[in-house]
Design a protein around this motif. Structure first.
Motif, PDB file in Angstrom:
ATOM      1  N   MET A   1       0.839  -1.184   0.000  1.00 58.18           N
ATOM      2  CA  MET A   1       0.000   0.000   0.000  1.00 58.18           C
ATOM      3  C   MET A   1       0.875   1.234   0.000  1.00 58.18           C
ATOM      4  N   GLU A  65      -4.662  -3.660  -5.309  1.00 61.39           N
ATOM      5  CA  GLU A  65      -3.391  -4.061  -4.700  1.00 61.39           C
ATOM      6  C   GLU A  65      -3.205  -5.571  -4.796  1.00 61.39           C
ATOM      7  N   VAL A  80      -8.575  -2.346  -1.898  1.00 59.79           N
ATOM      8  CA  VAL A  80      -8.399  -1.902  -0.512  1.00 59.79           C
ATOM      9  C   VAL A  80      -9.658  -1.245   0.041  1.00 59.79           C
ATOM     10  N   THR A 111      -4.755  -4.874   2.013  1.00 62.86           N
ATOM     11  CA  THR A 111      -3.749  -4.136   1.263  1.00 62.86           C
ATOM     12  C   THR A 111      -2.754  -5.023   0.521  1.00 62.86           C
ATOM     13  N   ASP A 158       0.930  -4.050   6.100  1.00 58.70           N
ATOM     14  CA  ASP A 158       0.746  -3.546   4.749  1.00 58.70           C
ATOM     15  C   ASP A 158       1.003  -4.654   3.723  1.00 58.70           C
TER      16      ASP A 158
END
Length: 341
Positions: A1, A65, A80, A111, A158
């Protein structure tokens, strides 16, 4: 992300509380490069494969993502900011240019995505709630793999990478919303029973990937525009870390990282629909970008998956114009390190 603008960070929070979240390349020369001296930075122009999403009315944006190929050849992608009821995980057939939803829920803001070499399940990082969840290969049987604090502090997981034995290495972007260097690299045993901080004091840790030999981890710090290298021992021990590459991104910042079979790094950018490619010694080899005529309304190229054993690469690109999949020819073949994360 990536470092999200304030409206995007608000959208992530909103997502968590709703219902309580075959193409070629256009080239300027052989092998997808513009004319220039061997080894010089060249431009690789990616070609649009298909549009996957539009801006969601309930969250005000879309953000693709974590592209990752499954064992059956399907490309899995996460959105996301997708609200409950809309696909948070989708499966794309890149040859037929079709997509189908495989998972949604009323909570997650996912993410990244990655398949485990240990149990074959699809693992997702929930940035907003500090959790890692897993699904079966068809997107069903959701399970919470890990949640809670790590060494006294909550996570904002992340991206993630797996070692050969199935242990997880997570970029924890803690401190992002406060603008403080509280980010970490966290190792989680494959059974979820033990979590260890390998590095801390980082500026919004983002992309993470093993090098080609599994000797160490490359990770990016989004708010410092740098890529660091972290040697990792056989049992997850760390000796030292160092800044390896300082990214000259202009208005763009460092997002996710992938590594191909030759050890080249693909550094995604937030703030520009492009990726930068470096060799393991830090030399910039290429810039992958969306052609200017198609770039309007696209703000980021968050991540990439290179076909395992092949060189066709698929990157996720998003912005006010929607979420898209673009393709280009990578500099070397894809491996686990170049497949999502």
């Amino acid at each position: 992300m990536r470092r999200l603008p304030l409206r995007s960070l608000a959208a992530l929070t909103a997502v968590g509380s709703l219902a309580l979240t075959g193409c070629g390349t256009e080239t300027g020369g052989a092998a997808g490069q513009t004319a220039g001296a061997p080894g010089a930075d060249r431009t690789i122009r990616a070609q649009r494969v298909m549009q996957l999403t539009e801006v969601h009315e309930r969250t005000g944006m879309t953000l693709l993502e974590g592209p990752v190929f499954g064992a059956d050849g399907g490309l899995f992608v996460v959105d996301v900011t997708a609200p409950e009821g809309e696909p948070k995980v989708m499966r794309v057939d890149v040859r037929r240019k079709t997509k189908r939803a495989v998972h949604t829920d009323g909570r997650g803001a996912y993410t990244s995505a990655q398949f485990s070499p240990y149990d074959g399940r699809l693992y997702l990082t929930d940035f907003a709630h500090g959790e890692i969840v897993s699904l079966d290969a068809d997107g069903g049987d959701p399970r919470t793999f890990f949640s809670g604090e790590v060494e006294g502090a909550p996570m904002n997981p992340d991206d993630l990478a797996f070692d050969r034995d199935g242990h997880l290495y997570v970029s924890d972007s803690r401190g992002l919303t406060e603008g403080k260097a509280l980010g970490r690299v966290v190792r989680i045993d494959r059974d979820g029973g033990e979590a260890t901080v390998l590095a801390d004091g980082l500026a919004a840790t983002n992309g993470i990937s093993f090098d080609a030999e599994y000797r160490g981890l490359w990770f990016s710090e989004l708010t410092e525009n740098r890529i660091s290298y972290l040697p990792v021992g056989g049992k997850g021990g760390v000796t030292a870390r160092h800044t390896a590459i300082r990214v000259d991104g202009g208005v763009a910042t460092t997002d996710s990282i992938a590594v191909d079979a030759d050890g080249n790094l693909y550094q995604a950018l937030h703030g520009r629909p492009a990726m930068l490619v470096y060799d393991r010694h830090g030399e910039r080899l290429a810039t992958v970008e969306v052609p200017a005529r198609a770039a309007e309304g696209l703000e980021s190229a968050t991540n990439v998956a290179i076909t395992p054993g092949g060189t066709k690469a698929y990157m996720t690109v998003s912005g006010p114009a929607g979420g898209y999949l673009y393709a280009f020819d990578a500099l070397a073949k894809g491996t686990r390190q170049s497949n999502g994360g």
